[in-house]
Design an enzyme around this catalytic site. Structure first.
Site, PDB file in Angstrom:
ATOM      1  N   CYS A   2      24.499 -48.895  40.924  1.00 46.10           N
ATOM      2  CA  CYS A   2      24.880 -48.091  41.659  1.00 46.10           C
ATOM      3  C   CYS A   2      26.557 -48.401  41.913  1.00 46.10           C
ATOM      4  O   CYS A   2      26.846 -46.962  41.806  1.00 46.10           O
ATOM      5  CB  CYS A   2      24.510 -48.025  43.643  1.00 46.10           C
ATOM      6  SG  CYS A   2      22.912 -48.535  44.244  1.00 46.10           S
ATOM      7  N   ARG A  25      16.998 -43.253  43.595  1.00 47.71           N
ATOM      8  CA  ARG A  25      17.994 -42.396  42.451  1.00 47.71           C
ATOM      9  C   ARG A  25      17.032 -40.588  42.750  1.00 47.71           C
ATOM     10  O   ARG A  25      17.065 -40.399  41.803  1.00 47.71           O
ATOM     11  CB  ARG A  25      18.923 -42.952  41.466  1.00 47.71           C
ATOM     12  CG  ARG A  25      19.277 -44.367  41.436  1.00 47.71           C
ATOM     13  CD  ARG A  25      19.339 -44.985  39.890  1.00 47.71           C
ATOM     14  NE  ARG A  25      19.556 -46.725  40.514  1.00 47.71           N
ATOM     15  CZ  ARG A  25      20.379 -46.626  40.518  1.00 47.71           C
ATOM     16  NH1 ARG A  25      21.407 -46.404  41.387  1.00 47.71           N
ATOM     17  NH2 ARG A  25      20.121 -48.539  41.013  1.00 47.71           N
TER      18      ARG A  25
HETATM   19  C1  BEZ Z   1      21.766 -51.522  41.608  1.00 48.87           C
HETATM   20  O1  BEZ Z   1      22.151 -52.291  40.906  1.00 48.87           O
HETATM   21  O2  BEZ Z   1      22.458 -50.367  41.901  1.00 48.87           O
HETATM   22  C2  BEZ Z   1      20.332 -51.730  42.250  1.00 48.87           C
HETATM   23  C3  BEZ Z   1      18.928 -52.398  41.798  1.00 48.87           C
HETATM   24  C4  BEZ Z   1      18.262 -52.411  41.817  1.00 48.87           C
HETATM   25  C5  BEZ Z   1      17.968 -51.828  43.463  1.00 48.87           C
HETATM   26  C6  BEZ Z   1      18.720 -51.562  44.365  1.00 48.87           C
HETATM   27  C7  BEZ Z   1      20.025 -51.436  43.151  1.00 48.87           C
END
Ligand code: BEZ
Length: 216
Positions: free
Chosen positions: A52, A129
């Site tokens: 993110c 996402r």
């Molecule tokens: C992330 O790295 O942004 C992420 C990965 C898995 C679940 C939620 C966020």
């Protein structure tokens, strides 16, 4: 028996559902936001997570390109406004990148549910996402959904935004992998007369009557 929750997914062509939400730029009523502009609204699973952070930084670093396309950005996650503020500040301190666009604090999941961003078989607590491309009439024009473990592609987000705007402005369609400057597709004929006109037309690059390209 456990009651199954039903989430309505917005579809391409739908009017973007209206909402009022707390964001990092204050409370926003969506129908009053960015009047006369496009909006790219996107969700991320959680603040202070690695993928993110790369994605939000990508939006922030390329904000000038969205500005040039008359487009405002709006992020969202199911985190508190306090988490958002701390994360924005932390990323700015660590990297110098500033998330200078509203990020919705959707703690009650109201907006995520309205936009089908909560997909329980992927996560019951985090938004997937999603990216919604919303035109100046607040109509949804393109939707992307990505899972939690794969980041989006900023070049593609900008490419489709520009493709949508160019298609609208010129009454044309965009072929595979279209990029600015490439030839565009002339809408195919709908009657026999139009088909004959197209067959006689020497002004476009023609494979056959139904596949013609032209320069803009
Ligand atoms: C992330 O790295 O942004 C992420 C990965 C898995 C679940 C939620 C966020």
């Amino acid at each position: 028996m456990e009651e199954e929750q039903v989430f309505k997914m917005p579809l391409i062509g739908d009017q973007a559902p209206d909402f009022t939400a707390v964001t990092t730029k204050g409370t926003i009523k969506f129908s009053d936001y960015a009047k006369g502009k496009w909006v790219v609204m996107f969700s991320h699973p959680a603040d202070f997570t690695p993928v993110c952070t790369t994605e939000m930084s990508g939006f922030a670093e390329r904000k000038a390109e969205f500005d040039a396309l008359n487009t405002e950005l709006m992020g969202l996650s199911i985190d508190s406004i306090h988490a958002h503020l701390a994360w924005v500040n932390n990323v700015r301190e660590r990297t110098g990148v500033y998330f200078d666009f509203p990020i919705i604090a959707d703690l009650d999941m109201k907006v995520s549910k309205l936009y089908g961003m909560l997909q329980p078989n992927e996560s019951e607590t985090a938004a997937v996402r999603a990216v919604f491309f919303i035109d100046p009439k607040k109509k949804i024009r393109l939707i992307m959904y990505y899972p939690l473990n794969v980041g989006r592609n900023m070049d593609e987000i900008l490419r489709v935004l520009e493709a949508l705007q160019t298609a609208d402005a010129n009454g044309v369609a965009m072929p595979l992998n279209w990029r600015k400057g490439d030839k565009v597709i002339v809408p195919p004929p709908k009657t026999l007369d139009e088909m004959q006109q197209r067959l006689d037309d020497t002004s476009c690059e023609k494979i056959d009557f139904y596949l013609c390209k032209k320069e803009l």
